[in-house]
Design a protein around this motif. Sequence first.
Motif: not given
Lengths: 412, 412, 412, 412
Positions: C236-237, C239-242, C289-290, C347-348, C371, C373, C397
């Motif tokens: 997980p470290e 990655w973005l949290s979401e 994106y993630f 972000a778009y 919301n 990208y 994303s």
Amino acid sequence: MEPSRSVLTSPALQRYRQIRSQTERLAAPLSAEDCALQSMPDASPVKWHLGHTTWFFETFVLERALAGFSPYRPEFRVLFNSYYVGVGARHPRPERGMLSRPSLDEVKAYRASVDERIEVLLARHDGDAGMVELGLQHEQQHQELILTDLKHLLSRNPLYPVYSNERDKNRTDADALQWRGFPEGVRQIGHSGAGFAFDHERPRHRVFLAAFRIADRLVTNGEYLSFIHDCGYERPELWLSEGWDARVAQNWTAPLYWTQQDGRIDGKQFTLQGLRDIDAAAPVTHVSYFEADAYARWAGARLPTEAEWETAAGEPRSGNFLESGHLHPMCGAGQFFGDAWEWTSSAYGPYPGFRPAAGAIGEYNGKFMVNQYVLRGGSCATPESHIRASTRNFFPSAARWQFSGIRLAQDI
Amino acid sequence: MEPSRSVLTSPALQRYRQIRSQTERLAAPLSAEDCALQSMPDASPVKWHLGHTTWFFETFVLERALAGFSPYRPEFRVLFNSYYVGVGARHPRPERGMLSRPSLDEVKAYRASVDERIEVLLARHDGDAGMVELGLQHEQQHQELILTDLKHLLSRNPLYPVYSNERDKNRTDADALQWRGFPEGVRQIGHSGAGFAFDHERPRHRVFLAAFRIADRLVTNGEYLSFIHDCGYERPELWLSEGWDARVAQNWTAPLYWTQQDGRIDGKQFTLQGLRDIDAAAPVTHVSYFEADAYARWAGARLPTEAEWETAAGEPRSGNFLESGHLHPMCGAGQFFGDAWEWTSSAYGPYPGFRPAAGAIGEYNGKFMVNQYVLRGGSCATPESHIRASTRNFFPSAARWQFSGIRLAQDI
Amino acid sequence: MEPSRSVLTSPALQRYRQIRSQTERLAAPLSAEDCALQSMPDASPVKWHLGHTTWFFETFVLERALAGFSPYRPEFRVLFNSYYVGVGARHPRPERGMLSRPSLDEVKAYRASVDERIEVLLARHDGDAGMVELGLQHEQQHQELILTDLKHLLSRNPLYPVYSNERDKNRTDADALQWRGFPEGVRQIGHSGAGFAFDHERPRHRVFLAAFRIADRLVTNGEYLSFIHDCGYERPELWLSEGWDARVAQNWTAPLYWTQQDGRIDGKQFTLQGLRDIDAAAPVTHVSYFEADAYARWAGARLPTEAEWETAAGEPRSGNFLESGHLHPMCGAGQFFGDAWEWTSSAYGPYPGFRPAAGAIGEYNGKFMVNQYVLRGGSCATPESHIRASTRNFFPSAARWQFSGIRLAQDI
Amino acid sequence: MEPSRSVLTSPALQRYRQIRSQTERLAAPLSAEDCALQSMPDASPVKWHLGHTTWFFETFVLERALAGFSPYRPEFRVLFNSYYVGVGARHPRPERGMLSRPSLDEVKAYRASVDERIEVLLARHDGDAGMVELGLQHEQQHQELILTDLKHLLSRNPLYPVYSNERDKNRTDADALQWRGFPEGVRQIGHSGAGFAFDHERPRHRVFLAAFRIADRLVTNGEYLSFIHDCGYERPELWLSEGWDARVAQNWTAPLYWTQQDGRIDGKQFTLQGLRDIDAAAPVTHVSYFEADAYARWAGARLPTEAEWETAAGEPRSGNFLESGHLHPMCGAGQFFGDAWEWTSSAYGPYPGFRPAAGAIGEYNGKFMVNQYVLRGGSCATPESHIRASTRNFFPSAARWQFSGIRLAQDI
């Protein structure tokens, strides 16, 4: 003995005590029941905030500073870890409201124990001073969340409970909105000074801005009511597509805490002082990014970018832009500036050259830099020292339970 | 004065006081926090149970008996109405855990006030005695729910809190299961006597039963463990189709409160006494209808119908079928008989000739007669007087948070 | 007659016919069944694409140009309206797969009828030429969506159907990745020329960029496999949290169309040519994106901003950056450049000074600016003329069904 | 040759051909697109029904009868397996609408191939005759599902497509409802004869019935409209609790296919003949168990149990109870009796002594015996031979897409 103690108290220790006790003052009017409930996954029980802010000091200061450190209670390491995967397991956020134990009293004892150990460190000028400061800034962020999360919880109770009986003065009529213009050019934003700033406020860097103008005050409840009366919530052409979907799915017809009688807005809103008349001259709050954006489009304007906002906020002659401080009795003495967090059109992301800290503390901000929007300014619930031109707050575009409002901008 | 009071106290008044105070005894070990939380929509906070049972007396006894009745607090009429649409608006069930106010103390004051007014009625032999009795039976049903809902809440706390330190004696080895046979014929079931029964236990009526045999004791934890070890949870052919879907969707691999270490059953279960070793000789509990049905199929048997169950339970020589009473220390003195509610294969429906009462009280049972299954017997948490051969309990087929177990039957 | 017709055909008419017929060529290998199904709310049936692109010309060109216009079939105005609230009601997007009628043949007849009327307009140099051009560009965007949506549909069929038997040549080994550096400074991005551009590519404007470097090619399947083997999907470290939440909730363990045997990646992926070996030297595609962001973090780099990307793409000496054209047999003759859409960290949103067109056509892009990208470049499925340095594509994303890949960047 | 063939054709072969070809006649008016779509998880595409019924013969007849059997296409074993876990993997039910391949033509070829092999078996009096018969009965069940699933699909198309242009005659006024009484006593229900019956119709067994009366015809559209006009859909006291929840959640205000204009019932309903006027004298159909139950309560009656229903249906003098046959043009020649499936109050469960068949075929009915309610009778879409007094159909209590109606009963 007490008098001599205060004589000997260092400024760091005084500051620590003052901020920690302010958190407890916020919780003082609340029962153990009030502190235990969780009203939605985004919001946490007050008791959890009390524990988590303590966990922060224990984990990031005490554990690193003390040889042979042992935790107050090992299970608290999991229960009060918010989102730091580098620290280990976390109790799931939506389950924070399942914890009748530890009791509020046990959490207060936890606070006292950690405070005692921190104060020993501070007294001997030991420990990571930067981390202590981060812990205090972190605590202040949670002071605001205590109020916003509590407000959300109480709002779901049909009895409309009162948290505080102190009253805001009603505003006189709002001044006519004035625009302030800024020419195009390369500007600098981001924190540069010696004082504290969160990692995401850095590095200070250059941006190119086209000419723009920005409003000298926030949109008022009265102005927002005109948007509602002009069918703002019924006209999809005013909304972002995803915003309209949210408005339909969640059946938004007004800001979050405005109440209705027989299906119609009744001029009242739920507040921490209970149900109150809406003050037409006060800034509208508790609107989502989507509502702020739709309002701005309706008003022939747009939201500012965060660079525009900071440029305007940072101008030396911006005294009349940053509202002169007024006391918010609800939040206790000493609060000033910042009526509401102000949505910007800027997606939350890293500044050029941003580097998160090494280790778990690097998770503080960086991993949230997606699908959120920056808010600037600060609200009546924000501790004063957090209201800086460079402060970056961020929430998802549908969030409404923060004290979030609207400032307009336009191209020139 | 106190002695003379008891001399003057009528049996009805004594009974009222005894049952009402038993409810409070159950809540006595709990903090206000314990009483305020709701762990799932099916379960209610203890505080809500305390208020709702009081609301029942206020609404169905006091309001009807007293000219010029005014409610203790009008808003409680909504907050503590469970599901009686005939009484008016209801606070939504899934939101019962949002109520930090009224406080536990306020709810206790509500109880005291209603008790005082009811006792005045009872002292002068006024009020609807049948409705008072229904209110007391209702209160006893909620005494059981207080324990099952509390157990569910505490089970979601990783600290595994202890409600009671009293311990059940471990059973010696379970006796070998014996079958008792019954010939075919027309039988009568349903309540017939003069004593209290809920409306759905009536009328007594004839049913034709084919010959069957029924087990003389419940399935034990040890037997259920054999089912698990024989891959009972991995073999869809043992399950009803919808049961298998539930097992997959909810990832069932054991009864509800059995715990795991590293993904494997570890021989322990969560109880109101905290984490305890599973007693192989004790009846398995906290299984759904789907699990009971799958176990029975695996064992070459089936669940009994409720008519079979009642036929067996009602036989004069059934002394060894209905277990001899044993004290459950957890539930306080005086409880006996009934180790677990026993799933039957009978869908919950009206008996031939069933007539619900007129008015809102007719909603008590009748409107739930769909998509639920009947359980018979009674558990360690059931007040003794509710353990009758004709008592019908009912829950949806996936419910597991009740003390629900398994008794086997077979065709002959 | 036919020869003389082509002599008389204007370039505009030729272009119209060529693009419209290209759409039909893409659908030619497909059955009516293939064209009718919808695999998820985000994707549309091929038949719907055929109808919607026709509706666009009917609504925005014919209706405005023809006095006494009457629609081909009034109900198509609703069925084939995608999201233009200014045009009126829309058939709900998730319900596009409920339409067995109109049949594919009826939709083709609709195409022919509108084509005939548009060609009459073009022949007499009538109608809004800019809108015709927008309609053709729009049609080309849907040509790409036809392929991506079809690929998603076919991938959900366990038979792994083959759309096209033509084969991409396997790449030889990928060249070692080279970095190209750019100094800080004010740059210009956005479309400036005389040619066509979508509204959101304008206006051309200045941005300040810090010094950066950017990779000269995309991340390959082989490199991405190293990320997987280094437990990229278990840490997980990175990655973005979401992003991590999405990875867990959707159980991502590899790019979208990579297949597994017995729970392990098997070196194959689903393609429009059926199940094929993964080419280690080809760019990785179908990542969110993630995943792109997590890969970049793992690789000690980051995604470029769209301004950095366009700066690099627009350099005169960028010949070796924008890959030299190669034929993608799958997409028909004439496609070149652009192996995959490249996620940027931007972000778009609107460019400074962006103004959507008046009326319904203003809904084309602007209302999606939240919301999502920005992706730059273009894929094997993108019509050649859309592969411009200023083209802005955008997706949420978590989207993975586009041909989306990864280019790395770094601060200097 | 053809004449001689028919001469030689055995009755079993004739019956096989007739039923199989009837299925194809039902699909004949449909396009490949019509046959491929799935409108909800409960309903399957017509193409899937065509394949699944064929799979049934291949799996349960051919595979068992033929040494060295090899399947037509091994992947069809998975694609067309509905729910038989004993046969192996199944394509997920909600994904049946993702299959554009195999094409309708391929499925027809599959049918032809299996037919050919079955016919060879039948010609030499080989194979399991009982299983062939089960396959044909199964095929007839799917003939009804083809029509109900298709109707649901077409209803979701705003064009209201027409499946058949044949018209039902409008009824003259419905006769006044008459009650027929039955005294209490032990009755027998269940199939006993030599003819075919599904396993769950057996064994014939005794039940004790209290005295009851039952209506001699179904509730009509006109009567149901009176319920609606009497606010039947707005009065929770008429509904089961779970029924009211369903009514609110799904916003039911009328039977499934009744249409509205401007939010009001407009006297029309969607049918397989397109949009048609509602015939007040015809039986109401497409109501859920919950609606049937609420209607009955409103009418001062109740639904019959299945034992009551079968008792009434089986009486020798029941000629006027079981409606005299009338041709339903929609369903082709030869249909009679049964206007609608009639909800009973009986939860679907096993008869005393029920034994499912060994092996996978034992999954046919038994594993669905939970949380469903029995319907008796048969509808216009039911093949004639299935309309027996002992036939048990079953659906969940909220299902509305079957031709389900209401017959009233009362206690005496």
